[in-house]
Design a protein around this motif. Structure first.
Motif, PDB file in Angstrom:
ATOM      1  N   ALA A  88      -0.590  -0.792  -3.964  1.00 16.32           N
ATOM      2  CA  ALA A  88      -0.146  -0.511  -2.867  1.00 16.32           C
ATOM      3  C   ALA A  88       0.183   0.822  -2.626  1.00 16.32           C
ATOM      4  CB  ALA A  88       1.782  -1.331  -3.313  1.00 16.32           C
ATOM      5  N   PRO A  89      -0.073   1.646  -1.974  1.00 16.78           N
ATOM      6  CA  PRO A  89      -0.085   2.685  -1.134  1.00 16.78           C
ATOM      7  C   PRO A  89       0.771   2.685   0.023  1.00 16.78           C
ATOM      8  CG  PRO A  89      -2.384   1.473  -0.658  1.00 16.78           C
ATOM      9  CD  PRO A  89      -1.615   0.707  -2.425  1.00 16.78           C
ATOM     10  N   GLY A  90       1.430   3.767  -0.736  1.00 23.49           N
ATOM     11  CA  GLY A  90       2.037   3.792   0.458  1.00 23.49           C
ATOM     12  C   GLY A  90       3.412   2.610   0.299  1.00 23.49           C
ATOM     13  N   GLY A  91       3.785   2.759  -1.037  1.00 23.06           N
ATOM     14  CA  GLY A  91       4.703   1.367  -1.170  1.00 23.06           C
ATOM     15  C   GLY A  91       4.018   0.386  -0.154  1.00 23.06           C
ATOM     16  N   ARG A  92       3.418  -0.088   0.403  1.00 19.63           N
ATOM     17  CA  ARG A  92       3.238  -1.753   0.724  1.00 19.63           C
ATOM     18  C   ARG A  92       1.881  -1.912   0.327  1.00 19.63           C
ATOM     19  NH1 ARG A  92      -0.609  -3.906   4.239  1.00 19.63           N
ATOM     20  NH2 ARG A  92      -2.316  -2.226   4.674  1.00 19.63           N
ATOM     21  N   LEU A  93       2.293  -3.233  -0.672  1.00 22.89           N
ATOM     22  CA  LEU A  93       1.125  -4.336  -1.455  1.00 22.89           C
ATOM     23  C   LEU A  93      -0.122  -4.637  -0.601  1.00 22.89           C
ATOM     24  CD1 LEU A  93       1.180  -5.225  -4.219  1.00 22.89           C
ATOM     25  CD2 LEU A  93       1.777  -7.349  -2.960  1.00 22.89           C
ATOM     26  N   LEU A  94      -1.057  -4.673  -0.713  1.00 20.35           N
ATOM     27  CA  LEU A  94      -2.483  -4.428   0.271  1.00 20.35           C
ATOM     28  C   LEU A  94      -2.397  -5.774   0.182  1.00 20.35           C
ATOM     29  CD1 LEU A  94      -5.403  -2.946  -2.245  1.00 20.35           C
ATOM     30  CD2 LEU A  94      -4.079  -2.106  -0.307  1.00 20.35           C
ATOM     31  N   GLY A  95      -3.146  -6.019   1.406  1.00 20.69           N
ATOM     32  CA  GLY A  95      -3.352  -8.061   1.885  1.00 20.69           C
ATOM     33  C   GLY A  95      -4.558  -7.751   1.646  1.00 20.69           C
ATOM     34  N   GLY A  96      -4.546  -8.900   2.506  1.00 18.05           N
ATOM     35  CA  GLY A  96      -6.452  -9.486   2.303  1.00 18.05           C
ATOM     36  C   GLY A  96      -7.281  -8.762   4.307  1.00 18.05           C
ATOM     37  N   GLY A  97      -8.174  -8.355   3.404  1.00 19.93           N
ATOM     38  CA  GLY A  97      -9.093  -7.564   4.589  1.00 19.93           C
ATOM     39  C   GLY A  97      -8.494  -5.946   4.495  1.00 19.93           C
ATOM     40  N   ASP A  98      -7.240  -5.301   3.504  1.00 18.85           N
ATOM     41  CA  ASP A  98      -7.812  -3.994   3.098  1.00 18.85           C
ATOM     42  C   ASP A  98      -8.412  -3.599   1.957  1.00 18.85           C
ATOM     43  OD1 ASP A  98      -4.932  -3.937   4.777  1.00 18.85           O
ATOM     44  OD2 ASP A  98      -3.555  -4.120   3.520  1.00 18.85           O
ATOM     45  N   ARG A  99      -8.100  -2.196   2.182  1.00 16.55           N
ATOM     46  CA  ARG A  99      -9.761  -1.958   1.059  1.00 16.55           C
ATOM     47  C   ARG A  99      -8.907  -1.180   0.014  1.00 16.55           C
ATOM     48  NH1 ARG A  99     -12.577   3.859   0.495  1.00 16.55           N
ATOM     49  NH2 ARG A  99     -10.480   4.694   1.193  1.00 16.55           N
ATOM     50  N   LEU A 100      -9.383  -1.262  -0.804  1.00 17.35           N
ATOM     51  CA  LEU A 100      -9.032  -1.571  -2.485  1.00 17.35           C
ATOM     52  C   LEU A 100     -10.118  -0.671  -3.149  1.00 17.35           C
ATOM     53  CD1 LEU A 100      -7.779  -2.716  -5.031  1.00 17.35           C
ATOM     54  CD2 LEU A 100      -9.736  -4.319  -5.554  1.00 17.35           C
ATOM     55  N   PHE A 101      -9.354   0.603  -3.243  1.00 14.87           N
ATOM     56  CA  PHE A 101     -10.277   1.736  -3.536  1.00 14.87           C
ATOM     57  C   PHE A 101      -9.613   2.210  -5.240  1.00 14.87           C
ATOM     58  CE2 PHE A 101     -10.560   6.669  -3.442  1.00 14.87           C
ATOM     59  CZ  PHE A 101     -11.611   6.135  -4.026  1.00 14.87           C
ATOM     60  N   HIS A 102     -10.332   2.796  -6.127  1.00 10.46           N
ATOM     61  CA  HIS A 102      -9.586   3.884  -7.729  1.00 10.46           C
ATOM     62  C   HIS A 102     -10.334   5.174  -7.337  1.00 10.46           C
ATOM     63  CE1 HIS A 102      -9.933  -0.741  -7.766  1.00 10.46           C
ATOM     64  NE2 HIS A 102      -8.898  -0.977  -8.524  1.00 10.46           N
ATOM     65  N   PRO A 103      -9.468   5.715  -6.951  1.00  9.56           N
ATOM     66  CA  PRO A 103      -9.519   7.293  -7.199  1.00  9.56           C
ATOM     67  C   PRO A 103     -10.202   7.301  -8.903  1.00  9.56           C
ATOM     68  CG  PRO A 103      -8.064   6.824  -6.345  1.00  9.56           C
ATOM     69  CD  PRO A 103      -8.007   5.685  -6.836  1.00  9.56           C
ATOM     70  N   GLY A 104     -11.497   8.440  -8.429  1.00  7.06           N
ATOM     71  CA  GLY A 104     -11.484   8.148  -9.696  1.00  7.06           C
ATOM     72  C   GLY A 104     -12.744   6.968 -10.261  1.00  7.06           C
ATOM     73  N   LEU A 105     -12.508   6.721 -10.068  1.00  2.09           N
ATOM     74  CA  LEU A 105     -14.068   5.454 -10.552  1.00  2.09           C
ATOM     75  C   LEU A 105     -15.110   5.888 -10.502  1.00  2.09           C
ATOM     76  CD1 LEU A 105     -13.741   2.466 -12.026  1.00  2.09           C
ATOM     77  CD2 LEU A 105     -14.146   1.083  -9.918  1.00  2.09           C
ATOM     78  N   ALA A 106     -15.518   6.103  -9.458  1.00  2.00           N
ATOM     79  CA  ALA A 106     -16.976   6.744  -8.890  1.00  2.00           C
ATOM     80  C   ALA A 106     -17.050   7.770 -10.184  1.00  2.00           C
ATOM     81  CB  ALA A 106     -16.656   7.142  -7.573  1.00  2.00           C
ATOM     82  N   THR A 107     -16.430   8.445 -10.312  1.00  2.00           N
ATOM     83  CA  THR A 107     -16.664   9.820 -11.320  1.00  2.00           C
ATOM     84  C   THR A 107     -17.431   8.897 -13.066  1.00  2.00           C
ATOM     85  OG1 THR A 107     -16.004  10.765 -10.723  1.00  2.00           O
ATOM     86  CG2 THR A 107     -16.174  11.286 -12.393  1.00  2.00           C
ATOM     87  N   ALA A 108     -16.532   7.774 -12.782  1.00  2.15           N
ATOM     88  CA  ALA A 108     -16.684   7.282 -14.535  1.00  2.15           C
ATOM     89  C   ALA A 108     -18.321   5.924 -14.392  1.00  2.15           C
ATOM     90  CB  ALA A 108     -15.348   5.634 -14.254  1.00  2.15           C
ATOM     91  N   MET A 109     -18.450   5.281 -13.219  1.00  2.00           N
ATOM     92  CA  MET A 109     -19.280   5.198 -12.909  1.00  2.00           C
ATOM     93  C   MET A 109     -20.822   5.544 -13.031  1.00  2.00           C
ATOM     94  SD  MET A 109     -19.046   1.952 -13.120  1.00  2.00           S
ATOM     95  CE  MET A 109     -18.053   0.870 -12.598  1.00  2.00           C
TER      96      MET A 109
END
Length: 472
Positions: A177-198
């Protein structure tokens, strides 16, 4: 009525619950990878694209079919009960209400709900046993997705809406819910730091999460949140090889692990003449076999099914539960909430013990000993329902996998048949006449499972989970 035999050999392909997940597996098949390689790559991709269902902090099970020998192997890398260190007592869990099908269901999250995760270890073991390509090449698609993020399918967005109280807890709010709005269909799901972990997972392998740096971070994060996981819990975690159950369905043999919902036992208990019954009579017989004592938890789970050109199959199901809302700092990894899943709490749980689950990735072998179907499902106590309906659709009714997965289903809870819209009226009438209460649902819903399947000439993912199938 005879059971339909596949008109041609089983397809080489990938079925998953997200287009990017399926593409990750297909990329590995095209590079010459085995079914195991492609399945591992797809599972790692789910840890980026399907985090409303699963992640590196979760657990799972795998079923592998070796075409050359005909052997079927089941691996259990589900979560384990923490506490073997014995130096910390878990605190209280955090209760959350999740509204599902219009009814509130209470779950518990937080540090005390976190069990020892198995996804990294499980992926590593599947690769060690049956992989061909280098480990780093299997992590690469997931790493690339973690750099960019991935589109959230509309079906996943509906799950997110149901599970928002858990998924947006704590650090999850900035992801879902970035910016207080729950993601909806078609929005980008992004996890800060996950690329580093992978990237580090590609370099250091799964031990990173057990005896390496991320293991230490996991212990610290869970204990700060009131959980009890310790270094010994992680260091002693092992992937287990489990017995393979079998049941016959006409001339076919179904092979899978023994799961909490007794999927294989249910198939074995179906009437011997089930395949010859008219559909209304078959529905009544099936409903009786599926009666499941009223369990109907939502279950955040996903599945990938892969068959390679040699006819080997690898089916892997993984889950986070609802997610504990305990995130590894700066790494974009949510941990599982399996100790807060009421239907998985059994009397024999003790520190170090492997928890039970409803997951049942399976393969079906034909009379000649060849693979006829590879399938698995999400959906907690509806996994069994969804898988059996898929088997009947493909093996009995002669449907391709996409048609079998998209047709309406029913699920039994106590004396009630929950039916999706479009389920045949004559079958519902027969069920009502046999004494079942009928609960009509207003739309096709993710409650009724999320199957992925590869069959003769076809591969498909469940539309209830935004699934896709790709053929090599």
């Amino acid at each position: 009525m005879e059971i339909s035999q596949p008109a041609r050999p089983i397809a080489a392909g990938v079925a998953a619950s997200h287009p990017a997940t399926a593409a990750a597996g297909m990329r590995i098949l095209q590079a010459g990878g085995s079914a195991a390689d492609a399945a591992v790559a797809a599972v790692l991709a789910t840890c980026v694209t399907e985090t409303v269902y699963t992640g590196l902090g979760g657990g799972g099970v795998a079923t592998y079919f070796d075409a050359a020998s005909g052997n079927v192997t089941c691996l259990d890398f589900f979560v384990a009960v923490p506490g073997t260190d014995g130096d910390v007592e878990a605190g209280p869990m955090v209760s959350v209400d999740v509204f599902f099908g219009g009814m509130p269901q209470v779950y518990a999250i937080g540090g005390a709900s976190v069990a020892v995760p198995g996804v990294p270890a499980g992926c590593g073991e599947v690769h060690r046993r049956w992989g061909r390509l280098p480990w780093a090449s299997l992590v690469a698609p997931a790493h690339e997705l973690a750099v960019t993020g991935a589109e959230l399918p509309a079906a996943h967005a509906r799950t997110l809406e149901s599970c928002a109280p858990a998924l947006t807890y704590g650090s999850g709010a900035e992801v879902y819910a970035p910016g207080g709005r729950l993601l909806g269909g078609g929005d980008r799901l992004f996890h800060p730091g996950l690329a580093t972990a992978m990237a580090r997972l590609a370099d250091e392998g799964p031990a990173l999460f057990y005896t390496g740096a991320y293991g230490a971070q996991l212990v610290e994060s869970v204990r700060e949140a009131g959980g009890s996981i310790g270094p010994l819990d992680l260091a002693n975690y092992r992937v287990l090889e489990t017995p393979v159950d079998h049941a016959t369905l006409g001339s076919y043999r179904v092979r899978a692990r023994h799961d909490l919902s007794r999927t294989v036992d249910t198939i074995a208990a179906l009437p011997a003449n089930l395949t010859g019954l008219p559909r209304p009579e078959r529905a009544v017989a099936l409903a009786s076999a599926l009666r499941d004592l009223g369990r109907q938890k939502i279950g955040d789970t996903t599945n990938v099914s892969v068959v390679d050109p040699d006819g080997n199959a690898c089916v892997i199901t993984t889950t986070l539960g609802l997610g504990a809302g305990v995130w590894l700092p700066g790494l974009g990894i949510n941990l599982n909430s399996m100790l807060g899943e009421g239907e998985l709490i059994t009397d024999d749980l003790a520190p170090g013990r492997r928890m039970s689950s409803n997951m049942c990735p399976l393969v079906v072998i034909d009379a000649a000993g060849d693979l006829a179907l590879a399938a698995g499902s999400a959906g907690a106590s509806r996994i069994r329902t969804a898988l059996i309906d898929t088997l009947l659709g493909v093996l009995v009714d002669g449907l391709d996998s996409a048609s079998a997965l998209s047709r309406p289903r029913f699920h039994v809870v106590d004396d009630t048949v929950h039916a999706e819209p479009g389920y045949p009226t004559d079958e519902l009438d027969a069920l009502a006449a046999a004494g079942w209460r009928i609960q009509q649902w207003p739309e096709i819903d993710h409650y009724f499972g999320g199957v992925t399947a590869v069959a003769a000439g076809s591969a498909a993912g469940d539309p209830r989970r935004g699934g896709v199938g790709l053929l090599l």
